[in-house]
Every structure is written in C-alpha cells, then in structure tokens.
Design a protein around this motif. Structure first.
Motif, PDB file in Angstrom:
ATOM      1  N   SER A 141     -27.693  95.241 -43.487  1.00 16.33           N
ATOM      2  CA  SER A 141     -28.743  95.376 -44.217  1.00 16.33           C
ATOM      3  C   SER A 141     -29.987  95.579 -43.658  1.00 16.33           C
ATOM      4  N   PRO A 201     -29.255  85.710 -50.509  1.00 18.78           N
ATOM      5  CA  PRO A 201     -29.934  87.004 -49.615  1.00 18.78           C
ATOM      6  C   PRO A 201     -30.900  87.893 -50.543  1.00 18.78           C
ATOM      7  N   GLN A 202     -30.373  88.058 -51.719  1.00 17.67           N
ATOM      8  CA  GLN A 202     -31.385  88.995 -52.724  1.00 17.67           C
ATOM      9  C   GLN A 202     -32.489  88.240 -53.035  1.00 17.67           C
ATOM     10  N   ALA A 242     -26.132  90.292 -44.097  1.00 17.90           N
ATOM     11  CA  ALA A 242     -27.411  90.815 -44.479  1.00 17.90           C
ATOM     12  C   ALA A 242     -28.299  91.417 -43.391  1.00 17.90           C
ATOM     13  N   LYS A 272     -31.827  93.430 -42.484  1.00 17.61           N
ATOM     14  CA  LYS A 272     -32.751  92.273 -42.785  1.00 17.61           C
ATOM     15  C   LYS A 272     -33.262  91.411 -41.499  1.00 17.61           C
ATOM     16  N   ALA A 292     -34.729  88.848 -49.966  1.00 25.08           N
ATOM     17  CA  ALA A 292     -35.265  90.232 -49.988  1.00 25.08           C
ATOM     18  C   ALA A 292     -36.225  90.443 -50.949  1.00 25.08           C
ATOM     19  N   ARG A 335     -23.287  85.157 -45.278  1.00 22.62           N
ATOM     20  CA  ARG A 335     -23.964  85.983 -46.126  1.00 22.62           C
ATOM     21  C   ARG A 335     -25.510  86.549 -45.457  1.00 22.62           C
TER      22      ARG A 335
END
Length: 355
Positions: free
Chosen positions: A249, A224-225, A245, A251, A228, A241
């Motif tokens: 978060s 996910p990072q 996100a 997303k 992003a 995950r």
C-alpha cells in the motif's frame, strides 16, 4: 522482494509433499476436499499463495477456506455439538493450550505426521498443535506524520514527549507485559512479576498513565488503518500487517524493534472432524521446511520449523521477527501463563476499562 514464481511454488509443493509421503494426484473428486480456517487478511492471503494453492494443485484436493478472529467458542461449539466443519484450524498458541486441555482439539500424532517435533520452536509445548509461524506484536508509527518517532517501548507511555492518541488491543494480553517493561521490569522477570497480585497492580497503574490517550482496537486490520488515517500517532500491531501496508500500500510505517512480543500460530485439528487423515496430510506439507520458508515470500512472519531458515531469501530475513538482531530484544510471550491466568486478567481488565 519478489514473490516466488508459480513454477517454483509448484516445485516447493512437490518437495513438501514428497517429504510428507504424498504424491501428486489427479484432479479432485467432490469428496476430496478440505476446509481450512485461518485469521483472514494479508496473513491468510499469504497462506493461500504459499500453502493452500500449491497443496491443492499437487494433492488434487479442493480447499475451502473460512476465517475467524481466533475465538475459542466457535471451535468448542462445533466439537460439543458434533458438527465439526473445520478440518484444519490455524490457532493462536494460547488458545491451543486451553482448547487442548478441554479436549476440543486432536492430540497430534507426530509419527503419523512424519515430522520431527524437536525441529520446531517450542514444539514440545503443544500437544495439540504443530507450530506454523512466529509473529511479533510491535509498536509502530507513520514516519510521514511523525518523522522523529518512538525508539523504545517506554515512549509509548511518554505522553509529554509524544502527545496524542496511541492504539492498543482491547485486551490485557501484551499490554500488561509492555506496562511492566516500561516500568523497569527486566524481560526475564516479566511473568514472575505478573504472576503476583502486586505485579498486576503495578501493570495497571502504569496503564493508568495513558488510559485517557488510548484508542482501543479489536481486529488485526485496524492498526494500519488507524495510522494511515492519523487517528493515532503510534499503535501496537502485528509486524506482518505493518510490513504488508508498506509493501503493498506504499505506506512508510516504521516498526520499533524494542520489546516486541513474540507469539506463535499453530496448526490444529478439531476433534471429531470428518477428514482427519486429510488434515494430517495437509499439516505434514505445511510443516515442511520448504513450505514454511515459502511462506516468508508472502508475509514477514518467521518460520517455526528451524530447518526452514536456510531456505529463506536473505533479502527477507531483516523483516522477520526471528532474525538475531530482533530476537536480542524480544519478549517471548508465555502461552501457559495466559492459558492459566487469562480469564482472571480479562475480568480485571474489563473492570478497569469501566472505571
């Protein structure tokens, strides 16, 4: 999707404990404790809310948590040195089969557990584990950065249509299967083909076509990072995950529900642990239909207890990998194959990376 109110969590816990033959207890004494180890992140946070906290409250047990990345060696070293500190471990199915064969894990006594083994997906495959959650390794992308994203697993290998870096787990696991599917192998034949030297060569040849475009990740929190941050245009990832996100978060990640690889996590008990009976009581609770259904209120993994699905919030069902629409185009990962062939394929993969 809203989380289950605490009063409902307590009610679910009470039902599960009743099914497991447990009664609510007085506050725990120092000796009434249990150390449970899982995979960390959003996944373990969901277990904490759905399982650990309700069980601790109702059973009067103090639960201490630990985390790991699924390493075989940590559990084996504890058992071999007779210094087991983990009472219950949430383990990947592949690891469970191997550790069971090596005598590292307790063989589950289903009568003592009080659960019906036949009601668990693939319950007959794991002598040393009680199926917990069914997850999917999926292909995902960021709709904000790639509005017209991939639609099939073959798009992962199409660098002309989708130029840019793609993220993959630094392991042959899952990647070899996707390579063969993208190369035209039918789902039902994947492991038959991969069980031959020609099939392995074919899979690595397909991976060669994107090797220079791969950014390898090693922990479940990374995909996910990577999306992003825009480091990759698409990546393999655990479905939970990606869901987390989006939900927590903000997303706008999209899952490609094509050739998703279904895996399983199971509850295990390391051999020689000091609180074996307490471990059984917790797993009996965690394996109950109500408790497994409650987990879906906090994470988008499917329950392994087949009787849990009727208790799942209908609004959550479309996000689970085990819904009929998603199952229709899914690959069931073969844990026995990886337990048998994993070492050889990892050696081959390491050599391939070094070329």
């Amino acid at each position: 999707m809203s989380k289950t109110p605490l009063t409902n969590v307590a009610a679910l816990a009470a039902i599960g404990l009743a099914a497991a033959g447990l009664a609510p207890a007085e506050p725990a004494f120092a000796s009434d404790q249990l150390t449970i180890t899982s995979f960390g992140g959003a996944y373990q946070a969901a277990e904490r809310k759905a399982l650990f906290e309700p069980y601790a409250m109702q059973a009067g047990v103090k639960i201490t948590e630990d985390g790991y990345n699924g390493e075989f060696a940590k559990i084996s070293a504890m058992v071999e040195s007779k210094s087991v500190t983990w009472d219950v471990v949430d383990a990947d199915a592949n690891a469970t089969i191997r550790l069971c064969a090596d005598g590292v894990l307790e063989t589950i006594d289903w009568k003592k557990l009080g659960l019906d083994r036949t009601r668990f997906t693939d319950g007959n495959k794991y002598d040393c584990g009680v199926p917990n959650t069914i997850y999917a390794t999926v292909l995902a992308y960021d709709k904000d950065k790639l509005p017209n994203g991939p639609k099939t697993i073959a798009d992962l290998f199409d660098v002309q249509k989708f130029p840019g870096k793609r993220g993959l787990l630094r392991s042959p696991f899952g990647n070899l299967e996707w390579a063969l599917i993208a190369d035209g192998v039918q789902f039902k034949d994947v492991y038959k083909v991969l069980n031959t030297s020609e099939g392995v060569d074919r899979a690595f040849k397909k991976l060669d076509t994107i090797k220079k475009d791969i950014l390898w990740w090693q922990t479940n929190a990374q995909p996910p990072q990577l999306l992003a941050d825009g480091q990759v245009i698409m990546t393999s990832a655990g479905n939970g995950r990606i869901y987390d996100a989006n939900k927590n978060s903000g997303k706008h990640f999209e899952i490609v529900w094509d050739a998703q690889e279904l895996g399983m996590n199971v509850w295990t008990i390391p051999n020689g642990g000091p609180r074996r009976d307490a471990a059984y009581k917790f797993i009996a609770f965690a394996g109950s239909p109500q408790a497994q259904a409650n987990q879906t209120n906090y994470s988008s993994y499917g329950p392994a207890n087949k009787d849990a699905i009727v208790h799942v919030d209908p609004a959550i069902l479309p996000h689970l990998p085990t819904t009929p629409d998603h199952m229709a185009n899914a690959l069931q990962v073969d844990p026995a194959f990886w337990a048998d062939k994993g070492d050889d394929l990892r050696q081959r993969f390491t050599a391939w990376l070094a070329k």
